[in-house]
Design a protein around this motif. Structure first.
Motif, mmCIF file in Angstrom:
data_model
loop_
_atom_site.group_PDB
_atom_site.id
_atom_site.type_symbol
_atom_site.label_atom_id
_atom_site.label_comp_id
_atom_site.label_asym_id
_atom_site.label_seq_id
_atom_site.Cartn_x
_atom_site.Cartn_y
_atom_site.Cartn_z
ATOM 1 N N PHE A 209 40.121 38.538 31.243
ATOM 2 C CA PHE A 209 39.134 39.003 32.212
ATOM 3 C C PHE A 209 39.692 38.735 33.607
ATOM 4 C CE2 PHE A 209 38.124 34.753 30.678
ATOM 5 C CZ PHE A 209 38.097 34.020 31.844
ATOM 6 N N GLU A 210 38.925 39.047 34.622
ATOM 7 C CA GLU A 210 39.372 38.835 35.991
ATOM 8 C C GLU A 210 38.610 37.674 36.630
ATOM 9 O OE1 GLU A 210 39.657 42.320 38.397
ATOM 10 O OE2 GLU A 210 40.124 43.602 36.683
ATOM 11 N N THR A 211 39.222 37.067 37.609
ATOM 12 C CA THR A 211 38.618 35.905 38.262
ATOM 13 C C THR A 211 37.231 36.225 38.800
ATOM 14 O OG1 THR A 211 40.776 34.965 38.832
ATOM 15 C CG2 THR A 211 38.900 34.254 40.160
ATOM 16 N N ARG A 212 37.068 37.404 39.359
ATOM 17 C CA ARG A 212 35.777 37.757 39.961
ATOM 18 C C ARG A 212 34.660 37.861 38.929
ATOM 19 N NH1 ARG A 212 38.576 42.856 40.455
ATOM 20 N NH2 ARG A 212 37.713 44.422 39.034
ATOM 21 N N ASP A 213 35.008 37.924 37.641
ATOM 22 C CA ASP A 213 33.988 38.018 36.596
ATOM 23 C C ASP A 213 33.256 36.692 36.370
ATOM 24 O OD1 ASP A 213 34.655 40.688 36.078
ATOM 25 O OD2 ASP A 213 36.196 40.110 34.624
#
Length: 323
Positions: A209-213
Motif C-alpha cells: 500500500f502507500e504511506t498516505r493510506d
C-alpha cells in the motif's frame, strides 16, 4: 545413564493437538522476557537461497538460566504447492544444555504459525489503541488466519475484519472460519484508510500500500519481511512511525528496518518486561509498527512447553538414542 537416553519425536498432528492459544501466549511472553533481560540469546540467523525460489534458514538460541537450547531449521519451498503440500516447512530440535544431547525433535510448522500469531497478539496488546475495532489483513493463508484468530482473542473490541488476497479474490473458507466471531469480508479499495490495525502477512517483495493510506493512530503488525529483499511497507512510512521490533539486529538485517536501518526503534520485550502500553506514553494519533522477524527463543519456549505436555500425557514416540 547415557545408554538409556531417549529422543522424543512429535509429529505434525501431535504438535498441533498439544498447542492451545493461552499456553502459546504464555510461552511466547516468556521468550520476550528472556530476550529483554538478556538471559536469553538469539544466535546469528542463517538464511540461504536455493534453486527454484526456495529459501532455507536456521534460527537458534538458548537461555542458560532456563536450561534452554535448540534450533529451528525452516524455509519456504514454493514448488510444494504443486503437490498439495505446505510451502513453509519447519523442524525444531531441543537439546540438553548441559550435555548437548538432543531431547526432542518436533515438526515445527504448527509451532511457527502459532508462535508468530501469539507474538503479533502481544504486539497488539502493547501497541494498538485499546478501542481498536477495525482490522485490515493483507494475506489469506494459514499465517494470516492465525493472526486474525489471535487478534480477535486479544482484543475483544475488534468487530470488523477486512482482508486483501494477492489476486483480489473472495476467500470463502476464510470467511467461514471466522463467521460469528466478527464481520469479515474482502476489503474495498479504500478500506485500509478505515483500519485501526493493519496486519501484513505475505511473502511480498514490494510495498502492499502507500504511506498516505495509513491514518494517524493506526497500528501495523509487519509479519512478512523475514529475509533480505522482502518488504511489505512503503518507503517513507517508517520515519513517520514509532517502531518496535522483536530483535533490532534481526529487523535491521532481514525485517522492514532493513530498508531504513538508521530509523529509531526499540524492542517489544522491554515494554512487556515493564508492563507498559505504548499508547499510555504516546499520542493516540501516533502510527505504531511492530516489525516481526521471529525469534528463535519463541520457537524454543513453545517447543519446550509442547515437549513437557507430550511427556505428561504420553504423546509422541520415544526412541533409544544412546551416547
Amino acid at each position: 545413564m547415557p545408554n538409556d537416553a531417549k529422543l522424543l519425536l512429535i509429529d505434525r498432528d501431535q504438535a498441533a493437538a498439544l498447542l492451545t492459544p493461552d499456553a502459546v501466549m504464555a510461552a511466547v511472553r516468556d521468550s520476550f522476557l528472556l530476550h529483554a533481560s538478556r538471559e536469553g540469546h538469539v544466535f546469528p540467523v542463517v538464511r540461504e537461497f536455493l534453486p527454484d525460489g526456495a529459501v532455507f534458514g536456521i534460527k537458534s538460541g538458548g537461555a542458560a538460566s532456563d536450561k534452554l537450547l535448540g534450533f529451528k531449521a525452516a524455509g519456504f519451498w514454493p514448488a510444494n504447492r504443486s503437490h498439495g503440500a505446505d510451502a513453509h516447512q519447519a523442524t525444531i530440535m531441543l537439546f540438553d544444555q548441559a550435555t548437548g544431547r538432543p531431547q526432542c525433535l518436533i515438526d515445527g510448522n504448527a509451532i511457527t504459525t502459532a508462535r508468530t500469531a501469539a507474538a503479533g497478539a502481544l504486539g497488539l496488546l502493547s501497541l494498538a489503541r485499546r478501542d481498536s475495532a477495525r482490522l485490515h489483513v493483507f494475506g489469506t493463508g494459514v499465517q494470516a488466519a492465525a493472526h486474525i484468530d489471535y487478534a480477535l482473542r486479544a482484543l475483544p473490541s475488534l468487530k470488523s475484519v477486512r482482508y486483501t488476497a494477492s489476486d483480489g479474490r473472495r476467500v470463502a473458507e476464510l470467511e467461514t472460519q471466522f463467521a460469528g466471531r466478527c464481520d469479515i469480508a474482502p476489503a474495498a479499495p479504500d478500506a485500509i484508510a478505515l483500519a485501526d490495525i493493519v496486519i501484513t502477512a505475505t511473502p511480498a517483495r514490494a510495498p502492499l500500500f502507500e504511506t498516505r493510506d495509513i491514518q494517524p493512530g493506526t497500528h501495523i503488525n509487519a509479519v512478512g519481511a523475514d529475509t533480505q529483499g522482502k518488504r511489505e511497507l512503503p518507503e517513507g512510512l517508517l520515519p513517520l512511525a514509532r517502531i518496535w521490533a522483536d530483535d533490532l539486529t534481526q529487523s535491521r538485517t532481514i525485517g522492514e528496518l532493513q530498508w531504513a536501518p538508521d530509523t529509531q526503534a526499540a524492542e517489544l520485550g522491554v515494554l512487556l518486561a515493564n508492563g507498559m502500553h505504548a499508547r499510555s506514553h504516546a499520542l493516540a494519533s501516533d502510527i505504531t509498527i511492530f516489525d516481526m522477524t521471529g525469534l528463535a527463543l519463541q520457537d524454543l519456549t513453545v517447543a519446550r512447553m509442547l515437549m513437557q505436555r507430550a511427556l505428561e500425557n504420553g504423546t509422541g514416540t520415544s526412541i533409544g538414542w544412546p551416547w
